[in-house]
Design a protein around this motif. Sequence first.
Motif, short mmCIF file in Angstrom:
data_model
loop_
_atom_site.label_atom_id
_atom_site.label_comp_id
_atom_site.label_asym_id
_atom_site.label_seq_id
_atom_site.Cartn_x
_atom_site.Cartn_y
_atom_site.Cartn_z
N UNK A 1 16.48 -15.70 -11.62
CA UNK A 1 15.41 -16.70 -11.76
C UNK A 1 15.80 -18.00 -11.07
N UNK A 2 17.05 -18.42 -11.25
CA UNK A 2 17.52 -19.67 -10.67
C UNK A 2 17.56 -19.65 -9.15
N UNK A 3 17.52 -18.45 -8.55
CA UNK A 3 17.55 -18.35 -7.09
C UNK A 3 16.40 -19.14 -6.46
N UNK A 4 15.25 -19.19 -7.13
CA UNK A 4 14.10 -19.90 -6.57
C UNK A 4 14.29 -21.41 -6.59
N UNK A 5 15.21 -21.90 -7.41
CA UNK A 5 15.42 -23.34 -7.54
C UNK A 5 16.78 -23.78 -6.99
N UNK A 6 17.68 -22.82 -6.80
CA UNK A 6 19.01 -23.10 -6.25
C UNK A 6 19.22 -22.14 -5.08
N UNK A 7 18.68 -22.45 -3.89
CA UNK A 7 18.73 -21.52 -2.74
C UNK A 7 20.13 -21.00 -2.39
N UNK A 8 21.22 -21.79 -2.57
CA UNK A 8 22.53 -21.24 -2.19
C UNK A 8 22.99 -20.04 -3.02
N UNK B 1 14.68 -7.84 -10.78
CA UNK B 1 13.28 -7.92 -10.36
C UNK B 1 12.52 -8.93 -11.21
N UNK B 2 12.69 -8.86 -12.53
CA UNK B 2 11.98 -9.77 -13.43
C UNK B 2 12.37 -11.22 -13.15
N UNK B 3 13.66 -11.48 -12.95
CA UNK B 3 14.11 -12.84 -12.70
C UNK B 3 13.60 -13.39 -11.39
N UNK B 4 13.66 -12.59 -10.33
CA UNK B 4 13.21 -13.05 -9.02
C UNK B 4 11.70 -13.30 -9.01
N UNK B 5 10.93 -12.39 -9.58
CA UNK B 5 9.48 -12.55 -9.61
C UNK B 5 9.10 -13.77 -10.44
#
Length: 204
Positions: free
Chosen positions: A35-42, A66-70
């Motif tokens: 989930x944090x990938x969308x807010x912390x690109x690195x 999948x759930x976290x990324x979506x």
Amino acid sequence: MYALNAISWLTEENLRDMLERYRSLGPFPGIALTFMKSFVPPLPTLLIVGLNAAVYGLWLGFLYSWAGLVAGCLATFLIIRKIASQRFLRKWAQRPKVARAMEWVRRSGFSFVFLLSLFPVGPFVIINMAAGLAGMRLRSYLLALAAGKAVMVFAVSNIGNDAGRFIRNPVEMIYVVLFVLLSLWGVKSIEGYFSRLTRSGGSS
């Protein structure tokens, strides 16, 4: 300096240790990281998705990633769409690269989001923002996002769960490519069906 130290901490060993340490919390660590990938690109998507599969198993790891990324991408999209009228966002949207991306979204938003969702690396946060600023329909965005991320996460989870199999039999990557192409055809057919329903409903 702090940001550089934080990024340098994102190694396979440290992330695996963290997932193992907090595994008692159930799916939360695996979902939260993606989930944090969308807010912390690195944050390294390939590494996190692969580790989720290795720590939780193929199917649970796939589901959590999948759930976290979506969820993360959808949150970004909804936030940007909500504040799209803000002055600083309008100025940002006028930048050449962003403007070109938004024009592409307006012309072929569904394929744009689906195809770029297949890539585990890249500035997907910009894609979410462009889709939100361009006013892409939520249904089309969510369908393209969920399908694209499912294909990407399943492929990466498969590799992360048993990387040796693909090294021993590289021809199996052909099946992955065929799966991607079939998924694109299937998802576009579904989106086209819903679009026809919307048009027929509007004309009745």
